[in-house]
Design an enzyme around this catalytic site. Structure first.
Site, PDB file in Angstrom:
ATOM      1  N   GLU A   1       0.858  -1.192   0.000  1.00 15.27           N
ATOM      2  CA  GLU A   1       0.000   0.000   0.000  1.00 15.27           C
ATOM      3  C   GLU A   1       0.890   1.237   0.000  1.00 15.27           C
ATOM      4  O   GLU A   1       1.884   1.297   0.730  1.00 15.27           O
ATOM      5  CB  GLU A   1      -0.869  -0.015   1.274  1.00 15.27           C
ATOM      6  CG  GLU A   1      -1.710   1.239   1.418  1.00 15.27           C
ATOM      7  CD  GLU A   1      -2.366   1.371   2.797  1.00 15.27           C
ATOM      8  OE1 GLU A   1      -2.350   0.414   3.596  1.00 15.27           O
ATOM      9  OE2 GLU A   1      -2.883   2.473   3.081  1.00 15.27           O
TER      10      GLU A   1
ATOM     11  N   GLU B   1       5.213  14.237  -1.997  1.00 16.30           N
ATOM     12  CA  GLU B   1       5.966  13.232  -1.239  1.00 16.30           C
ATOM     13  C   GLU B   1       5.923  11.845  -1.866  1.00 16.30           C
ATOM     14  O   GLU B   1       6.860  11.074  -1.738  1.00 16.30           O
ATOM     15  CB  GLU B   1       5.415  13.095   0.189  1.00 16.30           C
ATOM     16  CG  GLU B   1       5.745  14.220   1.110  1.00 16.30           C
ATOM     17  CD  GLU B   1       4.670  15.286   1.105  1.00 16.30           C
ATOM     18  OE1 GLU B   1       3.864  15.316   0.136  1.00 16.30           O
ATOM     19  OE2 GLU B   1       4.644  16.093   2.045  1.00 16.30           O
TER      20      GLU B   1
ATOM     21  N   GLY C   1       1.180   4.721  27.655  1.00 23.29           N
ATOM     22  CA  GLY C   1       1.306   6.166  27.465  1.00 23.29           C
ATOM     23  C   GLY C   1       2.692   6.636  27.872  1.00 23.29           C
ATOM     24  O   GLY C   1       3.477   5.871  28.449  1.00 23.29           O
TER      25      GLY C   1
ATOM     26  N   CYS D   1       1.156  -1.742  30.086  1.00 28.52           N
ATOM     27  CA  CYS D   1       2.390  -0.974  29.998  1.00 28.52           C
ATOM     28  C   CYS D   1       2.403   0.158  31.036  1.00 28.52           C
ATOM     29  O   CYS D   1       2.545  -0.119  32.220  1.00 28.52           O
ATOM     30  CB  CYS D   1       2.609  -0.490  28.567  1.00 28.52           C
ATOM     31  SG  CYS D   1       4.354  -0.217  28.239  1.00 28.52           S
ATOM     32  N   LEU D   2       2.191   1.403  30.639  1.00 27.27           N
ATOM     33  CA  LEU D   2       2.108   2.467  31.648  1.00 27.27           C
ATOM     34  C   LEU D   2       1.018   2.111  32.665  1.00 27.27           C
ATOM     35  O   LEU D   2       1.140   2.398  33.860  1.00 27.27           O
ATOM     36  CB  LEU D   2       1.788   3.808  30.972  1.00 27.27           C
ATOM     37  CG  LEU D   2       1.680   4.996  31.908  1.00 27.27           C
ATOM     38  CD1 LEU D   2       3.001   5.311  32.560  1.00 27.27           C
ATOM     39  CD2 LEU D   2       1.170   6.231  31.162  1.00 27.27           C
TER      40      LEU D   2
ATOM     41  N   MET E   1       0.333  -0.770  33.835  1.00 20.48           N
ATOM     42  CA  MET E   1       0.902  -1.656  34.868  1.00 20.48           C
ATOM     43  C   MET E   1       1.777  -0.864  35.825  1.00 20.48           C
ATOM     44  O   MET E   1       1.725  -1.030  37.047  1.00 20.48           O
ATOM     45  CB  MET E   1       1.729  -2.782  34.248  1.00 20.48           C
ATOM     46  CG  MET E   1       2.258  -3.720  35.321  1.00 20.48           C
ATOM     47  SD  MET E   1       3.643  -4.780  34.850  1.00 20.48           S
ATOM     48  CE  MET E   1       5.019  -3.833  35.501  1.00 20.48           C
TER      49      MET E   1
ATOM     50  N   HIS F   1       2.384  -5.211  25.456  1.00 22.64           N
ATOM     51  CA  HIS F   1       1.157  -4.763  24.779  1.00 22.64           C
ATOM     52  C   HIS F   1       0.420  -5.948  24.162  1.00 22.64           C
ATOM     53  O   HIS F   1       0.640  -6.273  23.005  1.00 22.64           O
ATOM     54  CB  HIS F   1       1.504  -3.760  23.683  1.00 22.64           C
ATOM     55  CG  HIS F   1       1.957  -2.445  24.208  1.00 22.64           C
ATOM     56  ND1 HIS F   1       1.085  -1.419  24.498  1.00 22.64           N
ATOM     57  CD2 HIS F   1       3.185  -1.992  24.527  1.00 22.64           C
ATOM     58  CE1 HIS F   1       1.767  -0.387  24.968  1.00 22.64           C
ATOM     59  NE2 HIS F   1       3.048  -0.708  24.991  1.00 22.64           N
TER      60      HIS F   1
ATOM     61  N   GLU G   1      -2.510  -6.108  23.151  1.00 18.28           N
ATOM     62  CA  GLU G   1      -3.491  -5.717  22.121  1.00 18.28           C
ATOM     63  C   GLU G   1      -2.993  -5.982  20.703  1.00 18.28           C
ATOM     64  O   GLU G   1      -3.795  -6.207  19.796  1.00 18.28           O
ATOM     65  CB  GLU G   1      -3.892  -4.245  22.290  1.00 18.28           C
ATOM     66  CG  GLU G   1      -2.820  -3.193  21.999  1.00 18.28           C
ATOM     67  CD  GLU G   1      -1.955  -2.831  23.200  1.00 18.28           C
ATOM     68  OE1 GLU G   1      -1.816  -3.658  24.121  1.00 18.28           O
ATOM     69  OE2 GLU G   1      -1.388  -1.715  23.213  1.00 18.28           O
TER      70      GLU G   1
HETATM   71  N1  GLN Z   1       6.215   5.564  29.471  1.00 12.18           N
HETATM   72  C1  GLN Z   1       6.406   4.216  29.972  1.00 12.18           C
HETATM   73  C2  GLN Z   1       7.784   3.686  29.610  1.00 12.18           C
HETATM   74  O1  GLN Z   1       8.428   4.201  28.729  1.00 12.18           O
HETATM   75  C3  GLN Z   1       5.323   3.305  29.444  1.00 12.18           C
HETATM   76  C4  GLN Z   1       5.376   3.114  27.975  1.00 12.18           C
HETATM   77  C5  GLN Z   1       4.076   2.583  27.400  1.00 12.18           C
HETATM   78  O2  GLN Z   1       3.051   2.576  28.064  1.00 12.18           O
HETATM   79  N2  GLN Z   1       4.109   2.153  26.157  1.00 12.18           N
HETATM   80  O3  GLN Z   1       8.235   2.735  30.193  1.00 12.18           O
END
Ligand code: GLN
Length: 532
Positions: free
Chosen positions: A141, A150, A356, A383-384, A386, A509, A511
């Site tokens: 794609e 571009e 995040g 991730c964040l 946790m 992650h 997901e």
């Molecule tokens: N900011 C956190 C870190 O860098 C979590 C990263 C995220 O949630 N993807 O470890």
């Protein structure tokens, strides 16, 4: 030798080129061909890893640790194949590799130019995807819209590939818009004609046009487009707006576009096995219950910033014939003193805190986690999510009031979350996180073990900070269980709190590995507990 399908877009962006490409790939795969997918993004960033999710949507991570465009998530979810570093190529990647070669003297004194040096680099990326994947058919794609400055070098490279390999090995699909004009009450073909003309000016006559349209195109409109664009009318494909995106491959199948591609490639038209996909469409169209799940993040104004998380929730819903209504909550709004959490979460049966970066909205997320823990509401942290779950636990259960992460407070007294030693020396932002697959050993008798039902799993990561092992004992004594560990580096991967109905969080992650036909075990059990 591989065959190549190229998907371009015209008229406007956002027509669903990614879904078009994925749907074609799904159909070709369902006819027994090995397919591989690739996306070219014409922007100058080397990858989307450093882009703001509010502008660009989520960053999708492949198993080999590439930070890629979110369309790759659609690809993987549709074709259920793992993609890799050959699957997302940006102008930034092409330019930096050409400039590096020039500095190494590899061009032997030549003047380095857009044609042939940039275009050769692009062609090599197409061939590399074919050679490393050993696919029968590679679907590429091209991001952006034909006519953009571009994307010109990409279109030129594809023209050369068509010239080199010939018609029986290449197939061009151009995706356009056929708008409906109220007042005159007509579908209008002119924008499509103009866009195909742009493409032909660059030396490419498409083999098929996929027309995004609010109403089915009549035969006379198809014939008109066919004549003006030099595309056979059986290859003018209706892409009528649908409520359920999984319907799209089925709509294409009915119009035989996959058969026409195989005919042009002189490949046998084997029977398509798409029953499983029709079943999915049916499930999605006939969900009999619904539940609300709160998603507490800081980029919630653009839902695409959490695309794979939202999809993974929905996939788990399909398993239980339940529609998932997401309650999008901006974590910053939870930080005000007078916020009534009971009101915010009154209809939410589960709370999810996704990944995040940065400090903004952190305390709001911690409040949401606390609310879930104290009120026995199913919780999934990613991730964040946790990292904040252990901070919340340390502060409120272990009385470590100053618990925090050095990401938000570099001098914090209780760095429950801290940089890994090998991250401390890194200065560049791009591509330096802990990325891609890492193994995780699961502890028997835990929720995580019950979910996966295996000893060791592989999951995709994207983070810089880690749980600080110095605090493991203190938290464990208060009932937190470390149920998943990466043994090589002794890193915490999953935590859970068995005294709670369903409280689990992971550093990776999950997901990214969820599929509509095969939901992810952690999302599965989270939704199951939320329904109960
Ligand atoms: N900011 C956190 C870190 O860098 C979590 C990263 C995220 O949630 N993807 O470890």
């Amino acid at each position: 030798m591989a065959k190549y399908v190229f998907v371009t877009g015209g008229v406007v962006s956002g027509l669903g080129k990614g879904i078009t490409a994925s749907s074609l790939a799904l159909l070709l795969k369902s006819r027994g061909y090995k397919v591989f997918m690739q996306k070219f993004d014409p922007y100058i960033n080397v990858d989307p890893g450093t882009m703001n999710p509010i502008q660009h949507g989520e960053v999708y991570v492949t198993y080999d640790g590439c930070e890629t465009d979110l369309d790759l998530g659609h690809y993987e979810r549709f074709i259920d194949e793992e993609l890799n570093y050959t699957s997302n190529i940006t102008s930034g990647k092409i330019f930096s590799s050409v400039i590096e070669k020039e500095r190494r003297g590899e061009y032997l004194g030549a003047t380095v130019q857009m044609v042939p040096h940039i275009t050769n680099e692009i062609k090599n990326k197409v061939y590399e995807a074919a050679n490393t994947s050993k696919a029968d058919i590679v679907i590429t794609e091209i991001g952006g819209t034909v006519g953009d400055i571009e994307s010109q070098s990409f279109i030129e490279a594809l023209r050369q590939i068509q010239y080199e390999l010939g018609r029986e090995n290449t197939f061009f699909v151009h995706t356009t818009l056929v708008p409906f004009i109220y007042g005159s009450g007509e579908l209008k073909t002119k924008p499509t004609q103009n866009s195909v003309r742009d493409l032909r000016n660059m030396g490419i006559t498409p083999n098929a046009i996929v027309c995004r349209t609010p109403y089915e195109l009549s035969d006379s409109i198809k014939n008109k487009l066919s004549l003006f664009c030099s595309v056979p009318s059986e290859n003018i494909i209706n892409a009528v707006d649908v409520k359920n995106i999984y319907q799209i491959p089925i709509n294409f199948y009915k119009q035989k576009i996959d058969e026409n591609i195989l005919k042009q490639f002189n490949l046998p038209i084997r029977k398509a096995n798409i029953k499983y996909w029709e079943d999915l469409v049916n499930t999605v169209d006939n969900l009999d219950n619904s539940i609300e799940i709160a998603l507490v993040g800081k980029y919630v104004e653009l839902h695409d910033a959490y695309l794979s998380v939202a999809e993974a929730l929905r996939h788990a819903g399909y398993k239980y014939k339940t529609k998932i209504d997401i309650n999008w909550i901006d974590s910053e709004t939870l930080e005000k003193n007078d916020v009534n959490l009971k009101e915010v979460f009154k209809n939410s049966r589960g709370i999810l805190v996704p990944g995040g970066f940065g400090t903004r909205g952190i305390e709001g997320k911690i409040k949401a986690i606390n609310y879930a823990r104290v009120n026995n509401i199913p919780f999934l942290g990613i991730c964040l999510g946790m990292q904040l779950a252990v901070i919340e636990f340390a502060r409120n259960v272990c009385n470590l009031e100053d618990a925090s992460s050095t990401e938000f407070d570099s001098l914090c007294k209780e760095p429950i979350i801290d940089l890994m030693a090998d991250q401390k020396a890194i200065v560049n932002m791009g591509g330096t996180l802990r990325l891609g697959n890492y193994a995780c050993k699961l502890k028997r008798g835990t929720l995580a073990y019950a979910d996966y039902n295996q000893d060791e799993i592989l999951e995709r990561h994207r983070h810089r900070y880690e749980f600080n092992n110095k605090y493991r004992d203190v938290l464990e004594k208060k009932g937190l269980v470390f149920s998943g560990i990466n043994e090589q580096a002794n890193l915490v991967e999953i935590i859970e709190y068995p005294k709670h109905k369903h409280f689990i969080a992971c550093q990776f992650h999950p997901e990214f590995k969820s599929r509509p036909t095969k939901c992810h075990p952690l999302f599965d059990s989270f939704i199951k507990s939320s329904i109960k």
